[in-house]
Design a protein around this motif. Structure first.
Motif, PDB file in Angstrom:
ATOM      1  N   SER A 427       0.783  -1.193  -0.015  1.00 14.16           N
ATOM      2  CA  SER A 427       0.102  -0.107  -0.097  1.00 14.16           C
ATOM      3  C   SER A 427       0.912   1.198  -0.070  1.00 14.16           C
ATOM      4  N   LEU A 428       0.240   2.229  -0.373  1.00 16.72           N
ATOM      5  CA  LEU A 428       0.913   3.681  -0.698  1.00 16.72           C
ATOM      6  C   LEU A 428       0.226   4.603   0.529  1.00 16.72           C
ATOM      7  N   PRO A 429       0.998   5.247   1.417  1.00 14.27           N
ATOM      8  CA  PRO A 429       0.431   6.324   2.252  1.00 14.27           C
ATOM      9  C   PRO A 429      -0.600   7.312   1.654  1.00 14.27           C
ATOM     10  N   ARG A 430      -1.765   7.629   2.307  1.00 14.03           N
ATOM     11  CA  ARG A 430      -2.740   8.246   1.915  1.00 14.03           C
ATOM     12  C   ARG A 430      -2.102   9.750   1.939  1.00 14.03           C
ATOM     13  N   PRO A 431      -2.661  10.608   0.876  1.00 12.71           N
ATOM     14  CA  PRO A 431      -2.035  11.979   0.858  1.00 12.71           C
ATOM     15  C   PRO A 431      -2.696  13.043   2.259  1.00 12.71           C
ATOM     16  N   THR A 432      -3.616  12.475   2.540  1.00 15.46           N
ATOM     17  CA  THR A 432      -4.301  13.658   3.803  1.00 15.46           C
ATOM     18  C   THR A 432      -3.610  12.966   5.056  1.00 15.46           C
ATOM     19  N   SER A 433      -3.449  11.747   5.375  1.00 16.99           N
ATOM     20  CA  SER A 433      -3.217  11.360   6.679  1.00 16.99           C
ATOM     21  C   SER A 433      -1.835  10.739   6.734  1.00 16.99           C
ATOM     22  N   GLY A 434      -1.202  10.449   5.408  1.00 19.11           N
ATOM     23  CA  GLY A 434      -0.146   9.737   5.434  1.00 19.11           C
ATOM     24  C   GLY A 434       0.194   8.454   5.959  1.00 19.11           C
ATOM     25  N   ARG A 435      -1.254   7.817   6.367  1.00 21.67           N
ATOM     26  CA  ARG A 435      -1.091   6.599   6.873  1.00 21.67           C
ATOM     27  C   ARG A 435      -1.408   5.478   5.582  1.00 21.67           C
ATOM     28  N   LYS A 436      -0.954   4.164   5.834  1.00 21.61           N
ATOM     29  CA  LYS A 436      -0.978   3.162   4.733  1.00 21.61           C
ATOM     30  C   LYS A 436      -2.472   2.373   5.097  1.00 21.61           C
ATOM     31  N   SER A 437      -3.127   1.751   4.049  1.00 21.46           N
ATOM     32  CA  SER A 437      -3.975   0.855   4.325  1.00 21.46           C
ATOM     33  C   SER A 437      -3.475  -0.429   4.605  1.00 21.46           C
ATOM     34  N   THR A 438      -4.153  -1.589   4.728  1.00 20.02           N
ATOM     35  CA  THR A 438      -3.770  -2.883   4.879  1.00 20.02           C
ATOM     36  C   THR A 438      -3.403  -3.471   3.598  1.00 20.02           C
ATOM     37  N   GLY A 439      -3.715  -2.778   2.390  1.00 21.25           N
ATOM     38  CA  GLY A 439      -3.253  -3.384   1.122  1.00 21.25           C
ATOM     39  C   GLY A 439      -3.657  -4.572   0.633  1.00 21.25           C
ATOM     40  N   LEU A 440      -5.098  -4.799   1.109  1.00 28.21           N
ATOM     41  CA  LEU A 440      -5.781  -6.059   0.414  1.00 28.21           C
ATOM     42  C   LEU A 440      -6.684  -5.386  -0.563  1.00 28.21           C
ATOM     43  N   GLY A 441      -7.089  -4.178  -0.610  1.00 24.66           N
ATOM     44  CA  GLY A 441      -8.189  -3.713  -1.658  1.00 24.66           C
ATOM     45  C   GLY A 441      -8.088  -4.163  -2.955  1.00 24.66           C
ATOM     46  N   LEU A 442      -6.954  -3.621  -3.561  1.00 24.43           N
ATOM     47  CA  LEU A 442      -6.686  -3.827  -5.099  1.00 24.43           C
ATOM     48  C   LEU A 442      -6.543  -5.398  -5.171  1.00 24.43           C
ATOM     49  N   ASN A 443      -5.807  -6.207  -4.254  1.00 25.10           N
ATOM     50  CA  ASN A 443      -5.748  -7.550  -4.505  1.00 25.10           C
ATOM     51  C   ASN A 443      -7.047  -8.076  -4.495  1.00 25.10           C
ATOM     52  N   PHE A 444      -8.002  -7.868  -3.742  1.00 26.18           N
ATOM     53  CA  PHE A 444      -9.247  -8.279  -3.605  1.00 26.18           C
ATOM     54  C   PHE A 444      -9.860  -8.124  -4.862  1.00 26.18           C
ATOM     55  N   VAL A 445      -9.722  -6.693  -5.464  1.00 23.81           N
ATOM     56  CA  VAL A 445     -10.513  -6.630  -6.865  1.00 23.81           C
ATOM     57  C   VAL A 445      -9.876  -7.376  -7.933  1.00 23.81           C
ATOM     58  N   GLN A 446      -8.568  -7.730  -7.720  1.00 17.73           N
ATOM     59  CA  GLN A 446      -7.939  -8.379  -8.873  1.00 17.73           C
ATOM     60  C   GLN A 446      -8.402  -9.785  -8.939  1.00 17.73           C
ATOM     61  N   GLU A 447      -8.647 -10.474  -7.644  1.00 19.63           N
ATOM     62  CA  GLU A 447      -9.062 -11.580  -7.634  1.00 19.63           C
ATOM     63  C   GLU A 447     -10.474 -11.767  -8.045  1.00 19.63           C
ATOM     64  N   VAL A 448     -11.380 -10.740  -7.817  1.00 14.53           N
ATOM     65  CA  VAL A 448     -12.723 -10.811  -8.362  1.00 14.53           C
ATOM     66  C   VAL A 448     -12.951 -10.753  -9.766  1.00 14.53           C
ATOM     67  N   ALA A 449     -11.881  -9.731 -10.397  1.00 14.69           N
ATOM     68  CA  ALA A 449     -11.998  -9.936 -11.830  1.00 14.69           C
ATOM     69  C   ALA A 449     -11.480 -10.932 -12.361  1.00 14.69           C
ATOM     70  N   THR A 450     -10.374 -11.809 -12.070  1.00 11.88           N
ATOM     71  CA  THR A 450     -10.047 -13.027 -12.388  1.00 11.88           C
ATOM     72  C   THR A 450     -11.163 -13.883 -12.309  1.00 11.88           C
ATOM     73  N   LEU A 451     -11.780 -14.039 -11.305  1.00  7.96           N
ATOM     74  CA  LEU A 451     -12.897 -14.976 -10.941  1.00  7.96           C
ATOM     75  C   LEU A 451     -13.924 -14.837 -12.148  1.00  7.96           C
ATOM     76  N   HIS A 452     -14.239 -13.737 -12.589  1.00 11.76           N
ATOM     77  CA  HIS A 452     -15.133 -13.305 -13.614  1.00 11.76           C
ATOM     78  C   HIS A 452     -14.630 -13.515 -14.868  1.00 11.76           C
ATOM     79  N   GLY A 453     -13.376 -13.855 -15.102  1.00 12.66           N
ATOM     80  CA  GLY A 453     -12.749 -13.961 -16.393  1.00 12.66           C
ATOM     81  C   GLY A 453     -12.331 -12.655 -16.981  1.00 12.66           C
ATOM     82  N   GLY A 454     -12.193 -11.307 -16.180  1.00 13.96           N
ATOM     83  CA  GLY A 454     -11.791 -10.423 -16.572  1.00 13.96           C
ATOM     84  C   GLY A 454     -10.487  -9.830 -16.188  1.00 13.96           C
ATOM     85  N   SER A 455     -10.152  -8.539 -15.902  1.00 13.86           N
ATOM     86  CA  SER A 455      -8.685  -8.103 -15.699  1.00 13.86           C
ATOM     87  C   SER A 455      -8.935  -6.818 -14.876  1.00 13.86           C
TER      88      SER A 455
END
Length: 474
Positions: A427-455
């Motif tokens: 994850s990258l730090p958020r511009p407003t707070s400087g804090r990072k997320s858990t870094g799972l969101g985009l990984n989750f989106v990618q897995e959902v896209a792959t499961l649907h046959g997309g990207s």
């Protein structure tokens, strides 16, 4: 059924199918391979004859020369040759010569003398200075009746003054093709049999090693102290070590920790929506608006309950072979629902959000997963868009897919981070707070896209970042 037998049967099926596929493919390649070799020989023959016939064609004395008699005698020869076990009792070449206009001057078969052959590809292309060849069936219904023709130009003083074509029927090649296929069939069957013998020995050894691992895993699950089995073979030894590491991680609650991180990340968006609505409800507002925010809180609470239930199954998303359901989902309705849930956050940051989607844009898939994927993308866009910035949703059709595009105004993603954004826990730090997320969101989106046959793709463009989510159209 014992594991060793099942492994052997699986290996038997694999080797059998693979051997059959490879063998059939190679056998299918024998015929074109023989024909290609024959064509190469015909090219050499045609060019040799072109040199031998040049003077007669240039002087117009071809018909008065000895060549017609020679070709007739050539057609009557009986070679009596034995080639790789195949008897050859007759010659099969047909040779004809045309002038610069494609008119046949000489034909070894005597069939086409004086006819116009300029429309046939072998003559037509050669007269144009190109490689001339064709394959023509004598009987349109019989594939084996095709005859291969190869031509060469007859040149004098740099000009093409005629064409010599050499033809050979493909039927004369069939004995050699069939002999090669028979020999290959026997050799292939022997190799498959040898492979199955090796597979039997391998399955016996592998099943014994797996039994040791099974006994070790059963002892660990029962809470007993057990030594890691000493296995030969790099992969099996690594597997034993991996099982030991897994036991240590489970005892250290590593699994629980990762699950809590995931749960926290996924609950962040609905909690933010509920908190924003609750803050706005503390102010005076019209009854209709108040009712809308109360409804948002109820909807997001129900979503959280559903999310908690579904997260119990998210651990196996990567292992799924298909979707639990496949329904039509309207992109416009789904995005409007997400935008409405994030309305307080959008208003508080004075963001300009544009939705350029049409009611007819519908995708096929599991609605819950699609909603969570788009919610994660919108949440990221809100995190990285400065106050007063612009966010835009639109989509375009690409064949059987909809390409959902989400643009957010803001700083470009650093080059070093762009290829890693879909990695788990990155994850990258958020511009407003400087804090990072858990870094799972985009990984989750990618897995959902792959499961649907997309990207899923992320790109830096002018003034911001664009996310491309490819989903199957309904």
């Amino acid at each position: 059924m014992p594991l060793g037998i099942r492994i052997f049967l699986a290996y038997f099926l694999f080797v059998g199918l693979a051997g059959y596929f490879v063998l059939s493919t190679v056998m299918d390649e024998i015929r074109p391979g023989v024909r290609q070799s024959t064509e190469e020989t015909l090219v050499d023959t045609a060019n040799l004859l072109a040199e031998l016939l040049r003077d007669e064609v240039r002087e117009g004395s071809l018909a008065q020369s000895r060549l017609p008699e020679v070709l007739r005698a050539y057609g009557q020869r009986e070679p009596q040759a034995r080639i790789w076990g195949v008897e050859k009792t007759e010659v099969n070449h047909r040779i004809y010569v045309t002038d610069a206009n494609g008119i046949v001057l000489l034909d070894s078969s005597g069939e086409a003398l004086g006819q116009d052959y300029s429309r046939w590809n072998d003559v037509h292309l050669t007269l144009q200075g190109k490689y001339g060849a064709r394959s023509t069936r004598e009987d349109p219904e019989d594939e084996d009746s095709s005859v291969m023709y190869v031509a060469a130009p007859i040149k004098a003083d740099g000009k093409i003054i005629g064409v010599v074509s050499v033809a050979k029927p493909n039927r004369s090649l069939m004995p050699y093709i069939q002999r090669s296929q028979r020999r290959l069939g026997w050799l292939g069957a022997g190799l498959i049999g040898l492979g199955l013998l090796v597979g039997g020995l391998l399955s016996w050894w592998l099943s014994g090693s797996l039994r040791q691992l099974t006994r070790y895993a059963q002892a660990v699950s029962a809470g007993e102290r057990a030594a890691v089995p000493r296995l030969r073979g790099g992969e099996l030894a690594q597997l034993a070590e991996a099982v030991e590491r897994m036991r240590v991680e489970l005892e250290g609650k590593a699994y629980v920790e990762r699950y809590v991180h995931t749960l926290t990340h996924e609950l962040k968006s609905p909690l933010a929506a509920i908190r924003g609505a609750a803050e706005l409800l503390q102010e005076d507002m019209p009854a209709a608006q108040r009712e809308r925010f109360v409804g948002n809180i109820g909807n997001e609470s129900a979503r959280m309950q559903q999310l908690i239930e579904r997260l119990l199954n998210l651990a196996v998303v990567e292992q799924r072979q298909g979707l639990e359901e496949r329904v039509e989902v309207g992109l416009l309705e789904l995005v409007e629902e997400l935008v409405e849930a994030q309305r307080p956050r959008i208003q508080s940051a004075a963001l300009r959000l544009e939705v350029d989607l049409q009611p007819g844009m519908r995708v096929s898939g599991e609605r819950f997963l699609l909603r969570q994927a788009l919610a994660n993308l919108l949440d990221n866009a809100l995190d990285f868009t400065p106050a007063g910035g612009r966010i835009r949703f639109d989509a375009c059709r690409q064949g059987g897919f909809w390409l959902v595009r989400l643009f957010n105004q803001g700083d470009a993603i650093p080059d070093f981070a762009l290829p890693r954004l879909c990695e788990r826990f990155y994850s990258l730090p958020r511009p407003t707070s400087g804090r990072k997320s858990t870094g799972l969101g985009l990984n989750f989106v990618q897995e959902v896209a792959t499961l649907h046959g997309g990207s899923l793709e992320l790109h830096n463009i002018d003034e911001g970042v664009q996310v491309l989510l490819r989903l199957p159209a309904a």
